[in-house]
Design an enzyme around this catalytic site. Structure first.
Site, PDB file in Angstrom:
ATOM      1  N   ASP A 167      18.908  32.037  29.598  1.00 24.12           N
ATOM      2  CA  ASP A 167      19.330  30.927  30.451  1.00 24.12           C
ATOM      3  C   ASP A 167      18.402  29.761  30.133  1.00 24.12           C
ATOM      4  O   ASP A 167      17.196  29.833  30.414  1.00 24.12           O
ATOM      5  CB  ASP A 167      19.213  31.339  31.914  1.00 24.12           C
ATOM      6  N   TYR A 201      27.198  14.323  34.104  1.00 32.55           N
ATOM      7  CA  TYR A 201      27.334  14.741  32.708  1.00 32.55           C
ATOM      8  C   TYR A 201      26.904  13.629  31.758  1.00 32.55           C
ATOM      9  O   TYR A 201      26.092  13.853  30.845  1.00 32.55           O
ATOM     10  CB  TYR A 201      28.786  15.131  32.432  1.00 32.55           C
TER      11      TYR A 201
END
Length: 248
Positions: A60, A153
């Site tokens: 991760d 984003y």
């Protein structure tokens, strides 16, 4: 690329998967970091089945301890990593800015920008010790003009571009180049999911693309492979758009 060890984050599928395949075909030993460890190991096994050298690890990128452990495993299994491609990322659901929660904002930044920070900071000492290195950060063409309802984003990917430029200046004297590729309209599972949800129409996007086709993950992989080659040693701190002419 023979004898080079490359880490590709998000390398189990999509753009990251294409990059992992290309680097393995070019002779690199490839460590695939992915949140889906099973998919990472399956992708690595597929590369080995066709003669490549690869390992898959559950990583991760938002977890610094997991990143450091993955780098250590890579060094032990394959050798010192001197190539890093940061392809792991997420696209949040389109959300008007005033409805964007701080939780969504932080999650997007954490994966796309913080993850790139963690991986660069963990791998760069290996490159410094070697006196040679290549980093390619996968950003996004959205940073050119912005995209409504994707504030987190666009912000995160714009930050990747800024980080790329800083690292290029700091580590150029150490024999390390750092560049970024902002993909344009690329045929990935993420894009197809957006199409299925009615967020976009492929035909309309192709009509807006000067070369007249949708991009493939292999288009990004080809540019990435070039930036990693010895011949690209004089290219650093650059934004190399691969977008079919949509942004120039």
């Amino acid at each position: 690329m023979t004898r080079r060890v490359a880490i590709v984050t998000g390398g189990a599928s999509g753009i990251g998967g294409a990059i992992a395949r290309r680097l393995a075909a070019d002779g690199a030993a490839v460590a695939i970091f992915d949140l889906d460890g099973g998919a990472a190991r399956a992708a690595a096994a597929a590369l080995e089945a066709v003669g490549g050298t690869a390992r898959g690890y559950t990583v991760d990128v938002t977890d610094r301890a997991a990143v450091d452990a993955g780098v250590e495993q890579t060094r032990g299994d394959l050798g010192r990593p001197t190539v890093l491609v940061n392809s792991a990322g997420m696209t949040p659901p389109p959300t008007p800015f005033l409805d964007t929660t701080f939780e969504l904002w932080r999650r997007t930044i954490s994966v796309n920008l913080d993850g790139t920070f963690h991986c660069c900071q963990s791998v760069l000492p290996e490159m410094v010790a070697e006196g040679w290195g290549r980093i390619v950060n996968i950003s996004s063409s959205s940073m050119h003009s912005g995209v409504p309802r994707l504030s987190s984003y666009v912000t995160s990917k714009s930050g990747v571009v800024g980080l790329t430029k800083v690292l290029a200046l700091e580590f150029g004297p150490r024999g390390i180049t750092v560049n970024t590729i902002p993909p344009g309209f690329i045929d990935t599972p993420m894009l197809r999911a957006s199409e299925k949800e009615g967020l976009m129409k492929t035909e309309e996007q192709i009509a807006r693309t000067p070369v007249g086709r949708i991009g493939q993950p292999e288009d990004i992989a080809a540019a990435c492979a070039f930036l990693i080659r010895e011949e690209a040693g004089y290219i650093t701190g650059q934004v190399i758009g691969v977008n079919g002419g949509r942004n120039t």
